[in-house]
Scaffold this motif. Structure first.
Motif, PDB file in Angstrom:
ATOM      1  N   GLN A   1      14.233  11.245  12.030  1.00 20.19           N
ATOM      2  CA  GLN A   1      14.085  11.648  13.425  1.00 20.19           C
ATOM      3  C   GLN A   1      13.389  10.544  14.213  1.00 20.19           C
ATOM      4  O   GLN A   1      12.319  10.064  13.808  1.00 20.19           O
ATOM      5  N   HIS A   2      14.006  10.129  15.317  1.00 18.21           N
ATOM      6  CA  HIS A   2      13.440   9.110  16.202  1.00 18.21           C
ATOM      7  C   HIS A   2      12.895   9.802  17.452  1.00 18.21           C
ATOM      8  O   HIS A   2      13.634  10.525  18.131  1.00 18.21           O
ATOM      9  N   LYS A   3      11.618   9.583  17.743  1.00 20.03           N
ATOM     10  CA  LYS A   3      11.001  10.194  18.923  1.00 20.03           C
ATOM     11  C   LYS A   3      10.454   9.086  19.818  1.00 20.03           C
ATOM     12  O   LYS A   3       9.559   8.345  19.427  1.00 20.03           O
TER      13      LYS A   3
ATOM     14  N   VAL B   1       9.096   7.300  14.123  1.00 20.60           N
ATOM     15  CA  VAL B   1      10.169   7.689  13.212  1.00 20.60           C
ATOM     16  C   VAL B   1       9.583   8.565  12.109  1.00 20.60           C
ATOM     17  O   VAL B   1       8.606   8.179  11.453  1.00 20.60           O
ATOM     18  N   GLN B   2      10.166   9.733  11.924  1.00 17.86           N
ATOM     19  CA  GLN B   2       9.747  10.663  10.875  1.00 17.86           C
ATOM     20  C   GLN B   2      10.885  10.795   9.860  1.00 17.86           C
ATOM     21  O   GLN B   2      11.988  11.229  10.191  1.00 17.86           O
ATOM     22  N   MET B   3      10.601  10.424   8.602  1.00 20.68           N
ATOM     23  CA  MET B   3      11.594  10.523   7.526  1.00 20.68           C
ATOM     24  C   MET B   3      11.233  11.670   6.587  1.00 20.68           C
ATOM     25  O   MET B   3      10.057  11.842   6.237  1.00 20.68           O
ATOM     26  N   THR B   4      12.248  12.421   6.191  1.00 18.23           N
ATOM     27  CA  THR B   4      12.059  13.534   5.257  1.00 18.23           C
ATOM     28  C   THR B   4      13.086  13.412   4.136  1.00 18.23           C
ATOM     29  O   THR B   4      14.280  13.241   4.393  1.00 18.23           O
TER      30      THR B   4
ATOM     31  N   GLN C   1       7.892  15.146   3.205  1.00 13.89           N
ATOM     32  CA  GLN C   1       7.815  14.614   4.569  1.00 13.89           C
ATOM     33  C   GLN C   1       6.902  13.390   4.544  1.00 13.89           C
ATOM     34  O   GLN C   1       5.722  13.480   4.179  1.00 13.89           O
ATOM     35  N   LEU C   2       7.449  12.246   4.899  1.00 14.52           N
ATOM     36  CA  LEU C   2       6.709  10.994   4.816  1.00 14.52           C
ATOM     37  C   LEU C   2       5.854  10.784   6.062  1.00 14.52           C
ATOM     38  O   LEU C   2       6.156  11.317   7.136  1.00 14.52           O
ATOM     39  N   PRO C   3       4.795  10.009   5.935  1.00 20.10           N
ATOM     40  CA  PRO C   3       3.974   9.720   7.121  1.00 20.10           C
ATOM     41  C   PRO C   3       4.820   9.030   8.185  1.00 20.10           C
ATOM     42  O   PRO C   3       5.658   8.175   7.880  1.00 20.10           O
ATOM     43  N   PRO C   4       4.639   9.384   9.439  1.00 19.21           N
ATOM     44  CA  PRO C   4       5.440   8.771  10.503  1.00 19.21           C
ATOM     45  C   PRO C   4       5.120   7.280  10.639  1.00 19.21           C
ATOM     46  O   PRO C   4       4.010   6.830  10.339  1.00 19.21           O
TER      47      PRO C   4
ATOM     48  N   ASP D   1      14.835   0.071  18.007  1.00 19.84           N
ATOM     49  CA  ASP D   1      15.096   0.003  16.570  1.00 19.84           C
ATOM     50  C   ASP D   1      15.611   1.343  16.045  1.00 19.84           C
ATOM     51  O   ASP D   1      15.248   2.414  16.553  1.00 19.84           O
ATOM     52  N   PHE D   2      16.433   1.265  14.998  1.00 19.20           N
ATOM     53  CA  PHE D   2      16.951   2.457  14.327  1.00 19.20           C
ATOM     54  C   PHE D   2      16.786   2.302  12.816  1.00 19.20           C
ATOM     55  O   PHE D   2      16.880   1.197  12.289  1.00 19.20           O
TER      56      PHE D   2
END
Length: 211
Positions: free
Chosen positions: A122-124, A134-137, A180-183, A190-191
């Motif tokens: 998720q890109h916020k 960026v939040q990666m799960t 859920q990884l640290p943001p 960037d993507f």
């Protein structure tokens, strides 16, 4: 506990059949007359042979349990090919003996299949910020070593492969379930996308699925 080689008069396991459904394996076999218990060993089919005889991790299973459960049912937490070996249990002078069958008639080879790894990125973006969060799960069906996955960052577009941008490793293994990884913060243009570090190698054991 030690091995006894199967000879002409030794009771042996025959007619082993297996069935895999919903990550559970059910084994059934023909019991020799008079045998009331067996030991079952489970291992990866690709693992090297243990130098310990008998190998560790044996499970005692009685004929009564077999009747009550209509076979032997075991959860497949592994991935890839799994080998089950069923040993007749005998007693001699107070010592437990396991009948070793050279013909392989007491073995079953089953496929545990690929384990699914679900991922979400998720890109916020802040309204006036030059950075975005960026939040990666990662949600895994089985434990996944950190070496299996990496993430790639690319400017102005989503990466199409692990070589399409700057590649970064993960720093810890992934437990079964939701991780859920640290943001992290990246540039607003960037993507990020997640890939196998080695597609041919790890793609044989895992399936990478976007959420």
């Amino acid at each position: 506990m030690k091995y006894a080689e199967a000879d002409a008069g030794a009771p042996v396991i025959t007619e082993v059949v297996s069935r895999v459904e919903d990550r559970f394996c059910t084994l059934r076999w023909r019991w020799p007359d008079g045998v009331q218990a067996v030991y079952i060993h489970k291992a990866s089919a690709e693992a090297p042979d243990s130098h310990e005889h008998p190998p560790p991790g044996m499970k005692l299973y009685t004929r009564e349990e077999y009747k009550a459960n209509n076979g032997y049912r075991d959860r497949l937490d592994e991935i890839g090919m799994v080998a089950y070996t069923i040993y007749v249990r005998l007693s001699e002078n107070g010592e437990t003996l396991l009948v070793r069958q050279q013909d392989g008639g007491n073995q079953a080879l089953v496929s545990a299949g690929k384990a699914r790894i679900y991922y979400a990125v998720q890109h916020k973006k802040g309204l006036f910020s030059k950075l975005k969060t960026v939040q990666m799960t990662i949600t895994a069906e089985v434990p996944v070593p950190k070496e299996v996955l990496c993430y790639v960052k690319k400017r102005d577009a989503h990466p199409s492969s692990k070589e399409d941008g700057a590649r970064f490793p993960f720093v810890q293994d992934f437990a079964p379930g939701r991780n859920q990884l640290p943001p992290i913060e990246v540039g607003k243009d960037d993507f990020i996308r997640i890939f196998f570090t080695d597609g041919p190698k790890y793609g044989a054991y895992y399936e990478l699925v976007p959420e």
